[in-house]
Motif scaffolding. Structure first.
Motif, short mmCIF file in Angstrom:
data_model
loop_
_atom_site.label_atom_id
_atom_site.label_comp_id
_atom_site.label_asym_id
_atom_site.label_seq_id
_atom_site.Cartn_x
_atom_site.Cartn_y
_atom_site.Cartn_z
N TYR A 222 48.20 33.02 36.52
CA TYR A 222 47.57 31.76 36.91
C TYR A 222 46.12 31.96 37.32
O TYR A 222 45.34 31.03 37.32
N ILE B 86 46.49 27.10 31.97
CA ILE B 86 47.05 25.75 31.91
C ILE B 86 46.54 25.03 30.67
O ILE B 86 47.29 24.33 29.99
N ALA C 286 48.55 26.24 27.74
CA ALA C 286 49.89 25.65 27.77
C ALA C 286 49.81 24.15 27.42
O ALA C 286 50.66 23.63 26.69
N LEU D 294 55.30 28.97 25.12
CA LEU D 294 54.33 29.08 26.22
C LEU D 294 53.87 30.52 26.41
O LEU D 294 52.69 30.78 26.64
N THR E 182 50.01 31.73 25.95
CA THR E 182 49.32 32.23 27.13
C THR E 182 49.22 33.74 27.20
O THR E 182 48.45 34.26 28.00
N PHE F 34 55.43 35.17 33.71
CA PHE F 34 55.39 33.70 33.64
C PHE F 34 56.16 33.09 34.81
O PHE F 34 55.65 32.23 35.52
N PHE G 283 54.82 30.84 37.77
CA PHE G 283 55.28 29.45 37.77
C PHE G 283 56.76 29.42 38.14
O PHE G 283 57.63 29.40 37.27
N LYS H 204 58.91 25.88 33.13
CA LYS H 204 58.22 25.02 32.17
C LYS H 204 57.78 23.71 32.81
O LYS H 204 56.67 23.23 32.56
N GLU I 27 56.94 23.04 35.91
CA GLU I 27 55.76 23.24 36.76
C GLU I 27 54.50 23.35 35.92
O GLU I 27 53.46 22.75 36.24
N VAL I 28 54.57 24.10 34.84
CA VAL I 28 53.41 24.26 33.96
C VAL I 28 53.02 22.90 33.36
O VAL I 28 51.85 22.56 33.28
N LYS J 31 51.22 20.76 35.83
CA LYS J 31 49.84 21.22 36.00
C LYS J 31 48.98 20.81 34.79
O LYS J 31 47.81 20.46 34.93
#
Length: 193
Positions: free
Chosen positions: A8, A14, A17, A34, A38, A45, A49, A53, A55-56, A59
């Protein structure tokens, strides 16, 4: 000794993604998609996070809210905010075929998440309502200044622009043609002239 940095910390994570979600939607995007986009392994990952998925995705959606907030600030500073809004819509006709196919991630989310994830749907709906309020505030001010001839209530016109936005994001997939889109956009924008 410092441990490995979390993914992150990469400011582009982000956005990378988001691009996948934009193209495939939430449901069709896998962890593997993802990770590939990324460059993160599964452990890294999930370490970064914890909500996976979802949460990503939240964001990624928040990135769009920030873009709309930046546009709202531009409107507040502009001598001609109505033209800025019109140019926002006009710019759609100028984008390339890939952008037309993507549409709007927020509008896409509202449609995709209905009956699937109430939380993600509500978040996307809230962003569109914030954009609607931005349109309403600008329209009110411009009507008072006499820059909009229409006497239709700003609240109705604000909802109209959201309806136009959502419809335009379908139309651009059907007709990814600059002339067709320009003609449609100008016809719709006449309402706030």
């Amino acid at each position: 000794m410092r441990g490995r940095p979390t993914i992150y910390e990469d400011s582009n994570i982000i956005k990378k993604a988001q691009e996948v979600f934009w193209q495939k939607g939430y449901s069709a995007t896998s962890l593997s998609d993802l990770q590939k986009a990324t460059g993160a392994g599964a452990g890294s990952f999930y370490n970064t996070f914890k909500g996976g998925k979802k949460e990503v995705f939240k964001k990624a959606i928040e990135e769009r809210r920030l873009a709309f907030d930046a546009f709202k600030n531009e409107l507040a500073k502009s001598d001609s905010p109505l033209e800025l809004i019109k140019d926002f819509f006009r710019s759609i006709a100028e984008t390339d075929a890939n952008e037309h196919l993507k549409g709007c991630i927020i509008a896409n989310t509202v449609v995709e998440m209905t009956y699937i994830d109430e939380d993600l749907e509500a978040n996307a709906v809230q962003i569109l309502k914030e954009v609607e309020q931005m349109f309403i505030a600008t329209i009110k001010t411009e009507q008072v200044k006499g820059n909009i001839q229409s006497k239709i209530a700003p609240e109705v016109l604000g909802k109209y622009l959201i309806t136009f936005w959502c419809g335009l994001n379908t139309l651009r997939r059907m007709y990814p043609d600059k002339k067709i889109l320009t003609d449609q956009i100008e016809m719709q924008l006449a309402v706030i002239s």
